[in-house]
Design a protein around this motif. Structure first.
Motif, PDB file in Angstrom:
ATOM      1  N   GLN A 168       0.843  -1.181   0.000  1.00  0.00           N
ATOM      2  CA  GLN A 168       0.000   0.000   0.000  1.00  0.00           C
ATOM      3  C   GLN A 168       0.886   1.241   0.000  1.00  0.00           C
ATOM      4  OE1 GLN A 168      -1.663  -0.900   4.119  1.00  0.00           O
ATOM      5  NE2 GLN A 168      -1.743   1.313   4.072  1.00  0.00           N
ATOM      6  N   LYS A 169       0.345   2.331  -0.533  1.00  0.00           N
ATOM      7  CA  LYS A 169       1.088   3.580  -0.562  1.00  0.00           C
ATOM      8  C   LYS A 169       1.203   4.143   0.847  1.00  0.00           C
ATOM      9  CE  LYS A 169      -0.330   4.914  -5.170  1.00  0.00           C
ATOM     10  NZ  LYS A 169      -1.059   5.900  -5.986  1.00  0.00           N
ATOM     11  N   PHE A 170       2.352   4.743   1.116  1.00  0.00           N
ATOM     12  CA  PHE A 170       2.664   5.275   2.429  1.00  0.00           C
ATOM     13  C   PHE A 170       3.358   6.608   2.213  1.00  0.00           C
ATOM     14  CE2 PHE A 170       3.567   4.501   6.862  1.00  0.00           C
ATOM     15  CZ  PHE A 170       4.717   5.222   7.106  1.00  0.00           C
ATOM     16  N   PHE A 171       2.733   7.714   2.628  1.00  0.00           N
ATOM     17  CA  PHE A 171       3.297   9.038   2.427  1.00  0.00           C
ATOM     18  C   PHE A 171       3.895   9.563   3.723  1.00  0.00           C
ATOM     19  CE2 PHE A 171       0.174   8.603  -0.905  1.00  0.00           C
ATOM     20  CZ  PHE A 171       0.813   9.150  -2.008  1.00  0.00           C
ATOM     21  N   VAL A 172       4.999  10.274   3.606  1.00  0.00           N
ATOM     22  CA  VAL A 172       5.621  10.937   4.751  1.00  0.00           C
ATOM     23  C   VAL A 172       5.338  12.423   4.622  1.00  0.00           C
ATOM     24  CG1 VAL A 172       7.793  11.469   5.925  1.00  0.00           C
ATOM     25  CG2 VAL A 172       7.439   9.203   4.904  1.00  0.00           C
ATOM     26  N   SER A 173       4.790  13.010   5.675  1.00  0.00           N
ATOM     27  CA  SER A 173       4.481  14.432   5.688  1.00  0.00           C
ATOM     28  C   SER A 173       5.056  15.054   6.955  1.00  0.00           C
ATOM     29  CB  SER A 173       2.964  14.643   5.639  1.00  0.00           C
ATOM     30  OG  SER A 173       2.652  16.003   5.531  1.00  0.00           O
ATOM     31  N   GLN A 174       5.758  16.170   6.789  1.00  0.00           N
ATOM     32  CA  GLN A 174       6.376  16.880   7.910  1.00  0.00           C
ATOM     33  C   GLN A 174       5.678  18.215   8.105  1.00  0.00           C
ATOM     34  OE1 GLN A 174      10.960  16.398   7.758  1.00  0.00           O
ATOM     35  NE2 GLN A 174      10.304  16.778   5.660  1.00  0.00           N
ATOM     36  N   VAL A 175       5.357  18.537   9.340  1.00  0.00           N
ATOM     37  CA  VAL A 175       4.750  19.833   9.646  1.00  0.00           C
ATOM     38  C   VAL A 175       5.472  20.461  10.824  1.00  0.00           C
ATOM     39  CG1 VAL A 175       2.478  19.250   8.698  1.00  0.00           C
ATOM     40  CG2 VAL A 175       2.949  18.819  11.116  1.00  0.00           C
ATOM     41  N   VAL A 220       7.494  15.181   1.399  1.00  0.00           N
ATOM     42  CA  VAL A 220       8.839  15.142   0.845  1.00  0.00           C
ATOM     43  C   VAL A 220       8.705  14.720  -0.613  1.00  0.00           C
ATOM     44  CG1 VAL A 220      11.107  14.037   1.015  1.00  0.00           C
ATOM     45  CG2 VAL A 220       9.760  14.457   3.091  1.00  0.00           C
ATOM     46  N   ASP A 221       9.253  15.524  -1.510  1.00  0.00           N
ATOM     47  CA  ASP A 221       9.218  15.174  -2.930  1.00  0.00           C
ATOM     48  C   ASP A 221      10.349  14.213  -3.265  1.00  0.00           C
ATOM     49  OD1 ASP A 221       7.033  16.831  -3.342  1.00  0.00           O
ATOM     50  OD2 ASP A 221       8.235  18.520  -4.061  1.00  0.00           O
ATOM     51  N   LYS A 269      15.036  15.157   3.883  1.00  0.00           N
ATOM     52  CA  LYS A 269      13.963  15.545   4.800  1.00  0.00           C
ATOM     53  C   LYS A 269      14.028  17.011   5.207  1.00  0.00           C
ATOM     54  CE  LYS A 269      16.210  13.998   9.017  1.00  0.00           C
ATOM     55  NZ  LYS A 269      17.354  13.163   8.882  1.00  0.00           N
ATOM     56  N   GLU A 270      15.226  17.522   5.524  1.00  0.00           N
ATOM     57  CA  GLU A 270      15.316  18.928   5.943  1.00  0.00           C
ATOM     58  C   GLU A 270      15.085  19.870   4.759  1.00  0.00           C
ATOM     59  OE1 GLU A 270      18.273  22.165   8.021  1.00  0.00           O
ATOM     60  OE2 GLU A 270      18.527  20.063   8.558  1.00  0.00           O
ATOM     61  N   GLU A 271      15.623  19.534   3.616  1.00  0.00           N
ATOM     62  CA  GLU A 271      15.419  20.344   2.408  1.00  0.00           C
ATOM     63  C   GLU A 271      13.921  20.460   2.098  1.00  0.00           C
ATOM     64  OE1 GLU A 271      16.518  20.058  -2.372  1.00  0.00           O
ATOM     65  OE2 GLU A 271      16.974  18.371  -1.046  1.00  0.00           O
ATOM     66  N   ALA A 272      13.222  19.348   2.167  1.00  0.00           N
ATOM     67  CA  ALA A 272      11.777  19.340   1.892  1.00  0.00           C
ATOM     68  C   ALA A 272      11.015  20.154   2.936  1.00  0.00           C
ATOM     69  CB  ALA A 272      11.258  17.908   1.879  1.00  0.00           C
ATOM     70  N   PHE A 273      11.370  19.991   4.199  1.00  0.00           N
ATOM     71  CA  PHE A 273      10.696  20.704   5.277  1.00  0.00           C
ATOM     72  C   PHE A 273      10.878  22.209   5.125  1.00  0.00           C
ATOM     73  CE2 PHE A 273      10.441  21.694  10.006  1.00  0.00           C
ATOM     74  CZ  PHE A 273       9.060  21.599  10.049  1.00  0.00           C
TER      75      PHE A 273
END
Length: 151
Positions: free
Chosen positions: A13-20, A48-49, A54-58
């Motif tokens: 299954q698809k699993f997305f990582v999202s940082q806030v 995150v693209d 991770k830090e660049e995306a955040f």
């Protein structure tokens, strides 16, 4: 970032990582209302693209959503996994951030923002099912960090 997880039946299954980010000033946390989902609230940040760290995306997401270039990332205060729709699970990561700029410039993704106290969190409908509790952990981190700075 899209990951694939294998479930108990051997299916992926698809699993997305999202940082806030939790930004607290004067004992109030910044929350954002989504343009496409009026009445639904969240924190600044996003996914995150592909090809991003991770830090660049955040940092990119915070800049896009708040117009803030300069901010400090202090610590991850909470994370959770939750199912949002068929074949899509999100890993939500909440980090405490600090910024001294008072100007907030929202992207088109959000229609409004509010500064809320911890006691007001239950008055809002958050897009992530456990975000209210995650923000409360951000307030706890903020208070502990404030005490350490004073000593």
């Amino acid at each position: 970032m899209l990951l694939l997880l294998e479930n108990s039946m051997g299916e992926f299954q698809k699993f997305f990582v999202s940082q806030v980010g939790i930004l607290i000033r004067d004992s109030k946390c910044l929350i954002l209302e989504f343009s496409k989902s009026p009445g639904k609230w969240g924190l600044p940040g996003g996914r995150v693209d592909e090809g991003e760290g991770k830090e660049e995306a955040f940092r990119r997401e915070i800049k896009e959503e708040l117009g803030i270039d300069e901010f400090q990332i202090h610590n991850t205060v909470d994370y959770d996994l939750f199912y949002v729709r068929p074949s899509k699970t999100v890993c939500g990561i909440v980090s405490y951030i600090e910024n001294s700029s008072s100007e907030i410039i929202l992207s088109d993704e959000h229609k409004s923002f509010a500064w809320v106290t911890e006691d007001e969190l239950d008055n809002y409908n958050f897009i992530w099912p456990t975000l209210s509790n995650m923000i409360k952990k951000g307030f706890e981190y903020h208070e502990k960090n404030k005490i350490k700075k004073a000593q």
